[in-house]
Design a protein around this motif. Sequence first.
Motif: not given
Length: 384
Positions: A57-58, A65-69, A201-202, A371-375
């Motif tokens: 999912l990264k 991503y690194d903050n989503l523990n 990804h999913f 969170y945002h994913y800009c396509y």
Amino acid sequence: MPKQSTKNIQDAIVRLGEQLGFISIAEFRTNHKGTYSPIIDVAWLIDLDQHFDIDALKPLFGKEYDNLNTLHRFPIAGFEIEGSNTTSKNQLSNFANLAASNFFFKFVVVDNAGALKENDTYRRGVKIANYFESLIGDKQIIFSDWLHIKESIERMDAKEFELLHFDWLMWLKSIPNNETSRSAVGGETKSVPVFDSITPHFRASGLELRENHQPNWQTMEFEMNKDLLKAETIENEQLKFALRQRFYPQPDHATIKDVRTVKDAFYVPKLDLVAGFRAPDPFIHWLSILAGCKHNDVVYSPLLYNILHLNKKDLFIPLISCEIETSSNKHLNGGLINMAKNSHIGLLVSKAEGDSHISYFSKQLGLNNIYHYCYETTNHKEEQ
């Protein structure tokens, strides 16, 4: 350090969590640098990295991503415990600490028998739990006395725990096929290519995917109310309205209809795509025992009522929800609300302007799990 009366309860809940197959931690420290960081009495976690490829999912979360523990060690349940006398504000803070620490289920436990000076800790707590739920809109609150928790543990003897040894491998094999394709709801087709670009990804993560997912808390409350009225022999029209079993289809009050489905009584949102997993069977089994220990107070939790009385034991946990928006408008804002309140983490898939919407509602309404994913950016890079 907790008081000894609290520590005894704490130790028992830690052991219970271990027996149910969770990572079970006492004095769980939340990590919020530069701010107040609550210490939760007991945390039950699931190591999702052992069962899924979360790193797949990264690309969707980028530098965030690194903050989503919590995507790796999922906080399925947190417990705040009061083993003796306590104030109402302390109890309210217990719920707030759990909610702010992103626990999916929030358990607040008091010991009414240990509150010798007042012996009213439990009853006040029931009212405070209802207050917090109505104030914050959190549907995953379970308030209990130590009497209930202790009895539930005693009912699950050692042999039963052995029988409940959870086979994660078999559980993973039971996850439905993750092949899914975008259905153009309401004739909307612009989002189909975007949907097709993110779903690999999913699928690679191994999480269960559900398109146009409808949250289950509305259904649980609806089914509980319908079941409660089955035994009602008095024809009380207003009671049926209060429990959302009858309604006026038009505001002129000329016609009254009986509710037939949950959508007649509740607004049930649809989330474009949700990735999650089913709650482990031993956990559901323990909840069913706990529900029985609460007797009539089980009605304060539609979840427990559904598990105990309606045998609804397939509980899906929405880890990540996605809303795909091809324009920035009020429709996008509604999607943010739905994701924030009906999943652990929300991912807005939109053009660049969507980021400002997230920033605004994060500040004004506390929607800090989006969170945002800009396509647009992704498509531009692919064209280059």
